[in-house]
Design a protein around this motif. Sequence first.
Motif, PDB file in Angstrom:
ATOM      1  N   SER A 167      89.141  52.890   0.108  1.00 35.44           N
ATOM      2  CA  SER A 167      88.231  52.861   1.261  1.00 35.44           C
ATOM      3  C   SER A 167      87.914  51.433   1.684  1.00 35.44           C
ATOM      4  CB  SER A 167      86.942  53.617   0.920  1.00 35.44           C
ATOM      5  OG  SER A 167      87.217  54.980   0.666  1.00 35.44           O
ATOM      6  N   GLU A 172      92.688  55.519   4.772  1.00 38.58           N
ATOM      7  CA  GLU A 172      92.051  56.800   5.086  1.00 38.58           C
ATOM      8  C   GLU A 172      92.408  57.808   4.000  1.00 38.58           C
ATOM      9  OE1 GLU A 172      92.305  60.056   8.671  1.00 38.58           O
ATOM     10  OE2 GLU A 172      92.034  57.943   9.188  1.00 38.58           O
ATOM     11  N   ASP A 174      93.103  61.298   2.871  1.00 37.58           N
ATOM     12  CA  ASP A 174      93.542  62.521   3.534  1.00 37.58           C
ATOM     13  C   ASP A 174      93.084  63.766   2.782  1.00 37.58           C
ATOM     14  OD1 ASP A 174      94.960  61.075   5.543  1.00 37.58           O
ATOM     15  OD2 ASP A 174      96.528  60.690   4.074  1.00 37.58           O
ATOM     16  N   LYS A 212      96.182  52.817   7.640  1.00 35.82           N
ATOM     17  CA  LYS A 212      96.093  53.022   9.078  1.00 35.82           C
ATOM     18  C   LYS A 212      96.995  52.028   9.801  1.00 35.82           C
ATOM     19  CE  LYS A 212      91.237  54.445   8.681  1.00 35.82           C
ATOM     20  NZ  LYS A 212      89.855  54.120   9.053  1.00 35.82           N
TER      21      LYS A 212
END
Length: 214
Positions: A167, A172, A174, A212
């Motif tokens: 984080s 991200e 999932d 990302k």
Amino acid sequence: MRVRHKPWAADKLAEYPNYVVTDPTTLRGKWAQSFPQEGPIHIEVGSGKGQFIVGMAKQHPEINFIGIELQTSVAVMALDKIIEAELPNVKLLNTDGGLISDYFSEGEVDRVYLNFSDPWPKSRHEKRRLTSAAFLENYQQILKPNGEVHFKTDNQGLFEYSLVSFSKFGMELDQVWLDLHQSEFEGNVRTEYEEKFAAKGQRIYRVEAHFKAE
């Protein structure tokens, strides 16, 4: 992982260049051409005795897998499994997983697997954890945009640390499993350690996360 030293292991690894890549730097940027078929490239950092990487290769013949294991006497046991299964979509690197950016070019890998990594519980050893920021930076470099990291462990402390590390790095999360073997997850391929811990009734944790795309 402590195993008895096998003085002949290095020689045996060298006998199977179709499965074992002795100098992975020579294939940097060319891994797709090193397999007989086209397909995504998934790597496992710390492949141990090879049960996971071989099981995944059997389950997903459309994917090309690369197992990375530093200990020669352990890597040769993974090689034995690959030879027995006669899998064309698996290669093995007997080298340091911390140097993967030297072996793979930017965006060359689709997914990284980390299974039952050493937790390195002492704070001064944080940088050695395979889910620390330094390692995540290496994974991000070799993974395609939105590339994934799949992590499994029995160690709750390492799992919690890894969730925070992912984080903080801007990844991200999932999916997260707090008790994988009691979930409805399908297609799980167990490692040797996983079978050992599960037999003792220990909980198995798992997370899928991705970087990302910028």
